[in-house]
Enzyme design. Structure first.
Site: not given
Ligand code: UDP
Length: 314
Positions: A36, A145
């Site tokens: 982020g 993932y």
């Protein structure tokens, strides 16, 4: 309502924070800045309805006060990022899910997890319907993932079944818009960066693989609606308009006015060949469907990347 949003400084979650705040709710954003970026929430500094906590949701959480809704949206999400951080990616879907589900349980709060179309792997059914179980390589480079998100779905259902937590599972398809990372390797930022610099546009493989791109404002509207619904099983959220990567490169060339040529590079292993959401369920349950077409969504996205390249956005 008071929301806790993990991954708040990420691309999609930061837009979700904006939408939720605009509706008069309060938000506690959590992020450890692994992938982020603080600039995505810098505009919320000073907003009395927004609190930010720098923390890793895989570790024991600090006291967060009363919570009405937990949205677990933290995870590396681009192939480049999860190849670089495979263990963190597995942790955030497993340990992170467990911590945030416990938080929801302790508060009798709602819980939504942002899952992914990657649960379908390289799909053998097309378009993808929520009832399709997928075709995932459990040991391939994308498995960190895919399996993390599949585990996240499984533990979400377990908390619902065992503890009665009011859960929702969103399966998000390819999404784009301002605040994507310029260098995260995904096709939208990559093509735009290349086109805006006049560099060759790198299409992987023969470019006939398809994706369906949803503008971020449509996506977060769907997420918020889903978080208020009583549907416990997964719901696809994405734009069903499907394009090949060569077609997409041509759209980027036209919209940026670039002279960049298209060049072909090797296809990454296990790259899904076709991807398009069947969104009948979201339409029926939430009255939701995308409203922003690709050209309208690309305009602000291009403007954003131009500002980033020019250094106008710190
Ligand atoms: N892709 C491409 N050129 C690039 C980056 C990506 O052709 O420079 C392709 C990639 O092989 C895939 C599609 O674009 O078929 C979407 O890739 P992305 O990394 O955005 O996300 P994915 O949908 O694979 O998770």
């Amino acid at each position: 309502m008071r929301f806790v949003i993990s991954g708040a400084a990420g691309f999609v979650p930061s837009h979700l924070c904006d939408l939720i705040l605009s509706q008069g709710h309060r938000v506690v954003g959590i992020d450890n800045f692994l992938t982020g970026n603080a600039r995505n929430i810098a505009h919320l500094t000073g907003n009395r309805d927004f609190e930010f906590i720098e923390a890793d949701v895989c570790q024991p959480l600090p006291g967060l006060g009363e919570v009405d809704c937990v949205i677990h949206a933290a995870s590396p999400a681009s192939p480049k990022d999860y190849y670089e951080y495979p263990l963190e990616t597995l942790d955030v879907g497993s340990l992170g899910s467990r911590n945030l589900l416990e938080l929801a349980r302790a508060n009798s709060a709602r819980y939504l997890v942002t899952s992914t179309s990657e649960c379908y792997g390289d799909p053998l059914e097309h378009p993808q319907v929520e009832t399709y179980w997928g075709n995932v390589n459990p040991v391939g480079p994308r498995s960190c993932y895919d399996e993390s998100k599949r585990f996240a779905e499984a533990i979400t259902m377990a908390y619902h079944r065992k503890h009665g937590v009011r859960t929702n599972i969103a399966r998000i398809f390819n999404t784009y818009g301002p605040r994507m990372k310029l260098n995260d390797g995904r096709v939208v930022p990559q093509f735009l960066d290349q086109a805006l610099r006049g560099n060759p546009i790198t299409v992987y493989g023969d470019g006939k693989q398809t994706r369906s791109f949803c503008y971020v404002s449509d996506l977060v509207r769907g997420l918020l609606l889903l978080s208020q619904s009583d549907e416990r099983m997964p719901v696809n959220l994405g734009n069903p308009v499907e394009r090949t990567m060569v077609e997409f490169a041509e759209v980027i060339r036209r919209m940026t006015g670039t002279q960049s040529e298209i060049v072909f590079e090797p296809l990454p292993q296990d790259d899904p060949k076709r991807r398009r959401p069947d969104i009948s369920k979201a339409k029926r349950l939430l009255g939701w469907e995308p409203e922003v077409d690709l050209e309208d969504g690309l305009k602000p996205t291009i403007a954003y990347f131009q500002s980033i390249q020019a250094g106008a956005i710190a």
